[in-house]
Design a protein around this motif. Structure first.
Motif, PDB file in Angstrom:
ATOM      1  N   THR A 138      20.918 -10.539  21.249  1.00 28.38           N
ATOM      2  CA  THR A 138      21.474  -9.771  22.364  1.00 28.38           C
ATOM      3  C   THR A 138      20.654  -8.516  22.642  1.00 28.38           C
ATOM      4  N   HIS A 139      20.245  -7.839  21.586  1.00 27.36           N
ATOM      5  CA  HIS A 139      19.468  -6.600  21.716  1.00 27.36           C
ATOM      6  C   HIS A 139      18.058  -6.843  21.153  1.00 27.36           C
ATOM      7  N   GLN A 140      17.375  -7.782  21.779  1.00 27.36           N
ATOM      8  CA  GLN A 140      16.092  -8.254  21.259  1.00 27.36           C
ATOM      9  C   GLN A 140      15.046  -7.143  21.174  1.00 27.36           C
ATOM     10  N   GLU A 141      14.920  -6.306  22.214  1.00 33.76           N
ATOM     11  CA  GLU A 141      13.907  -5.252  22.213  1.00 33.76           C
ATOM     12  C   GLU A 141      14.183  -4.220  21.125  1.00 33.76           C
ATOM     13  N   LEU A 142      15.444  -3.868  20.966  1.00 35.62           N
ATOM     14  CA  LEU A 142      15.821  -2.902  19.930  1.00 35.62           C
ATOM     15  C   LEU A 142      15.540  -3.472  18.545  1.00 35.62           C
ATOM     16  N   ARG A 143      15.866  -4.726  18.356  1.00 41.28           N
ATOM     17  CA  ARG A 143      15.628  -5.384  17.075  1.00 41.28           C
ATOM     18  C   ARG A 143      14.129  -5.462  16.780  1.00 41.28           C
ATOM     19  N   ARG A 144      13.328  -5.827  17.799  1.00 35.41           N
ATOM     20  CA  ARG A 144      11.887  -5.933  17.612  1.00 35.41           C
ATOM     21  C   ARG A 144      11.280  -4.578  17.253  1.00 35.41           C
ATOM     22  N   CYS A 145      11.742  -3.539  17.903  1.00 36.55           N
ATOM     23  CA  CYS A 145      11.221  -2.201  17.631  1.00 36.55           C
ATOM     24  C   CYS A 145      11.515  -1.789  16.194  1.00 36.55           C
ATOM     25  N   TYR A 146      12.747  -2.014  15.737  1.00 34.26           N
ATOM     26  CA  TYR A 146      13.081  -1.662  14.352  1.00 34.26           C
ATOM     27  C   TYR A 146      12.251  -2.454  13.365  1.00 34.26           C
ATOM     28  N   ARG A 147      12.147  -3.754  13.580  1.00 35.88           N
ATOM     29  CA  ARG A 147      11.414  -4.597  12.635  1.00 35.88           C
ATOM     30  C   ARG A 147       9.939  -4.204  12.564  1.00 35.88           C
ATOM     31  N   ARG A 148       9.358  -3.762  13.683  1.00 35.06           N
ATOM     32  CA  ARG A 148       7.974  -3.306  13.674  1.00 35.06           C
ATOM     33  C   ARG A 148       7.832  -2.058  12.798  1.00 35.06           C
ATOM     34  N   LEU A 149       8.693  -1.084  13.023  1.00 36.66           N
ATOM     35  CA  LEU A 149       8.622   0.154  12.249  1.00 36.66           C
ATOM     36  C   LEU A 149       8.869  -0.110  10.767  1.00 36.66           C
ATOM     37  N   GLU A 150       9.849  -0.941  10.472  1.00 33.59           N
ATOM     38  CA  GLU A 150      10.173  -1.236   9.068  1.00 33.59           C
ATOM     39  C   GLU A 150       9.034  -1.959   8.371  1.00 33.59           C
ATOM     40  N   LYS A 151       8.413  -2.918   9.062  1.00 38.06           N
ATOM     41  CA  LYS A 151       7.322  -3.683   8.468  1.00 38.06           C
ATOM     42  C   LYS A 151       6.106  -2.800   8.206  1.00 38.06           C
ATOM     43  N   LEU A 152       5.769  -1.952   9.163  1.00 36.88           N
ATOM     44  CA  LEU A 152       4.618  -1.066   8.989  1.00 36.88           C
ATOM     45  C   LEU A 152       4.854  -0.082   7.845  1.00 36.88           C
ATOM     46  N   PHE A 153       6.082   0.420   7.751  1.00 41.50           N
ATOM     47  CA  PHE A 153       6.389   1.350   6.656  1.00 41.50           C
ATOM     48  C   PHE A 153       6.317   0.637   5.311  1.00 41.50           C
ATOM     49  N   ARG A 154       6.881  -0.566   5.238  1.00 41.07           N
ATOM     50  CA  ARG A 154       6.868  -1.325   3.985  1.00 41.07           C
ATOM     51  C   ARG A 154       5.454  -1.704   3.575  1.00 41.07           C
ATOM     52  N   GLN A 155       4.587  -2.005   4.539  1.00 42.59           N
ATOM     53  CA  GLN A 155       3.201  -2.377   4.240  1.00 42.59           C
ATOM     54  C   GLN A 155       2.314  -1.169   3.928  1.00 42.59           C
ATOM     55  N   GLY A 156       2.840   0.036   4.108  1.00 44.04           N
ATOM     56  CA  GLY A 156       2.042   1.233   3.861  1.00 44.04           C
ATOM     57  C   GLY A 156       1.028   1.512   4.946  1.00 44.04           C
ATOM     58  N   ARG A 157       1.281   1.047   6.158  1.00 45.66           N
ATOM     59  CA  ARG A 157       0.326   1.220   7.252  1.00 45.66           C
ATOM     60  C   ARG A 157       0.690   2.356   8.212  1.00 45.66           C
ATOM     61  N   LEU A 158       1.835   2.993   7.970  1.00 45.84           N
ATOM     62  CA  LEU A 158       2.203   4.132   8.789  1.00 45.84           C
ATOM     63  C   LEU A 158       1.642   5.438   8.232  1.00 45.84           C
ATOM     64  N   PHE A 159       1.676   5.570   6.912  1.00 46.11           N
ATOM     65  CA  PHE A 159       1.300   6.835   6.286  1.00 46.11           C
ATOM     66  C   PHE A 159       0.198   6.680   5.244  1.00 46.11           C
ATOM     67  N   ALA A 160      -0.693   5.720   5.468  1.00 49.64           N
ATOM     68  CA  ALA A 160      -1.840   5.571   4.567  1.00 49.64           C
ATOM     69  C   ALA A 160      -2.701   6.820   4.591  1.00 49.64           C
ATOM     70  N   PHE A 161      -2.689   7.543   5.704  1.00 47.67           N
ATOM     71  CA  PHE A 161      -3.538   8.737   5.833  1.00 47.67           C
ATOM     72  C   PHE A 161      -3.116   9.856   4.892  1.00 47.67           C
ATOM     73  N   LEU A 162      -1.946   9.696   4.227  1.00 47.52           N
ATOM     74  CA  LEU A 162      -1.467  10.713   3.293  1.00 47.52           C
ATOM     75  C   LEU A 162      -1.744  10.355   1.832  1.00 47.52           C
ATOM     76  N   GLU A 163      -2.230   9.148   1.567  1.00 46.61           N
ATOM     77  CA  GLU A 163      -2.437   8.706   0.193  1.00 46.61           C
ATOM     78  C   GLU A 163      -3.593   9.455  -0.458  1.00 46.61           C
ATOM     79  N   HIS A 164      -3.348   9.924  -1.666  1.00 46.87           N
ATOM     80  CA  HIS A 164      -4.297  10.809  -2.348  1.00 46.87           C
ATOM     81  C   HIS A 164      -5.647  10.140  -2.570  1.00 46.87           C
ATOM     82  N   GLU A 165      -5.643   8.864  -2.982  1.00 44.83           N
ATOM     83  CA  GLU A 165      -6.914   8.198  -3.277  1.00 44.83           C
ATOM     84  C   GLU A 165      -7.778   8.042  -2.036  1.00 44.83           C
ATOM     85  N   LEU A 166      -7.165   8.062  -0.863  1.00 49.41           N
ATOM     86  CA  LEU A 166      -7.934   7.958   0.376  1.00 49.41           C
ATOM     87  C   LEU A 166      -8.384   9.325   0.881  1.00 49.41           C
TER      88      LEU A 166
END
Length: 268
Positions: A138-166
Motif C-alpha cells: 500500500t505504501h510502496q514508496e515509503l517502504r522502499r525508502c526505509y529499506r534503502r536507508l536500512e540496507k545502506l546503514f547495515r552494509q556500512g555504506r552510509l558512514f564509511a567516511f567516519l571509520e578510523h582505518e579509512l
C-alpha cells in the motif's frame, strides 16, 4: 587512495558492470570508492577491487528519498523518515552516526505494521496494478525508502567516511560533489557551449577537459609541428607626444577601413 565515480566517468553509452570493470581494471585499487549508487559501478568495484570499501554519496541518498517521498510528504511516517534522511549530511562523528541508526530503528518499530500493509487487487480493481498483480504494498514508496536507508546503514555504506582505518590516510569524501562540480559540470558545459558537435568530436572535447584536470597537463605537447605557425610581425606603434618612449596608439588598424564618407540626406 580515494576514488570517485559519477555519470561521466565511464566513456561508454551504457554504465554497465562490464564497462566499469574495464575502467577500474586500469586504476590501482583504492581504499574507498565514493559512488552515487549505480549498480554497475558497485558490482564492478566488488569484483575488481574486493578489498575496497564503498561510501554511498549522501547527497544522492537524499535525492532518492525526495524522489520516493517528495519534498513535502503527505503522511506523518514519510515526514519523519525524510527528516531522518535530511540529517545525513549533518553527521560528523561516529557517535552521531550511531544515534542516527538508533533513530532509524525506532522509526521502523513505530511504523513497521504501517509499511507492511497490502492492497489486494480485488479491493481496488480500477488500479492499473490490478491487471497484473494480485496484491501490492500500500505504501510502496515509503517502504522502499526505509529499506534503502536500512540496507545502506547495515552494509556500512552510509558512514564509511567516519571509520578510523579509512581516515588514517586523510579525510574521506562522503559525497561525489567534488567530481560532479569539478569534472562532470565542466563536461556538460563544454558540450552545451559547443552544441552540435559530431559524436567523435564530443568525445575528444570531453577527453580534453579531463586531461586538463589531470595532475600535470601539458597542452603544448599535443600540438604537432606541422600544425604550428609562428605569429606574424607585431603591428607598428607610434610614440606618444610626451617623448618618454612609452607606446602610443598602434597603426595596425586604420580608421578609414571602417568608416566611409556618406552624403547627408535631407528630408526636404
Amino acid at each position: 587512495h580515494r576514488s570517485q565515480s559519477g555519470r561521466q566517468l565511464a566513456k561508454t553509452q551504457h554504465e554497465s558492470k562490464d564497462a566499469y570493470a574495464a575502467l577500474f581494471s586500469r586504476i590501482p585499487a583504492p581504499d574507498v570508492l565514493v559512488t552515487d549508487g549505480l549498480r554497475g559501478a558497485e558490482s564492478a568495484c566488488t569484483e575488481v577491487w574486493p578489498g575496497a570499501r564503498i561510501q554511498r554519496c549522501l547527497v544522492h541518498v537524499q535525492r532518492n528519498t525526495r524522489a520516493d517521498l517528495t519534498s513535502k510528504p503527505r503522511l506523518q511516517a514519510g515526514r519523519e523518515l525524510k527528516k531522518l534522511s535530511d540529517r545525513l549530511t549533518k553527521i560528523h562523528d561516529a557517535e552521531a552516526a550511531a544515534r542516527w541508526g538508533g533513530a532509524l530503528n525506532a522509526w521502523h518499530i513505530r511504523w513497521r505494521d504501517f509499511i507492511n500493509e497490502r492492497t489486494w487487487a480485488e479491493d481496488d480493481p480500477s488500479n492499473p496494478k490490478a491487471a497484473r498483480q494480485e496484491w501490492w504494498w500500500t505504501h510502496q514508496e515509503l517502504r522502499r525508502c526505509y529499506r534503502r536507508l536500512e540496507k545502506l546503514f547495515r552494509q556500512g555504506r552510509l558512514f564509511a567516511f567516519l571509520e578510523h582505518e579509512l581516515t588514517e590516510g586523510g579525510p574521506v569524501a562522503r559525497t561525489t560533489n567534488r567530481l560532479e562540480g569539478g569534472v562532470n559540470s565542466p563536461l556538460k558545459h563544454v558540450l552545451l557551449d559547443h552544441h552540435g558537435l559530431p559524436e567523435e568530436h564530443m568525445k575528444r572535447a570531453c577527453e580534453w577537459v579531463c586531461y586538463m584536470k589531470s595532475g600535470s597537463p601539458d597542452p603544448a605537447s599535443s600540438i604537432r609541428p606541422e600544425h604550428w605557425k609562428p605569429a606574424g610581425p607585431p603591428a607598428t606603434e607610434t610614440k606618444d607626444d610626451a617623448g618618454n618612449g612609452t607606446p602610443g596608439y598602434g597603426t595596425g588598424i586604420d580608421w578609414n577601413d571602417f568608416h566611409t564618407h556618406v552624403a547627408w540626406k535631407s528630408n526636404d
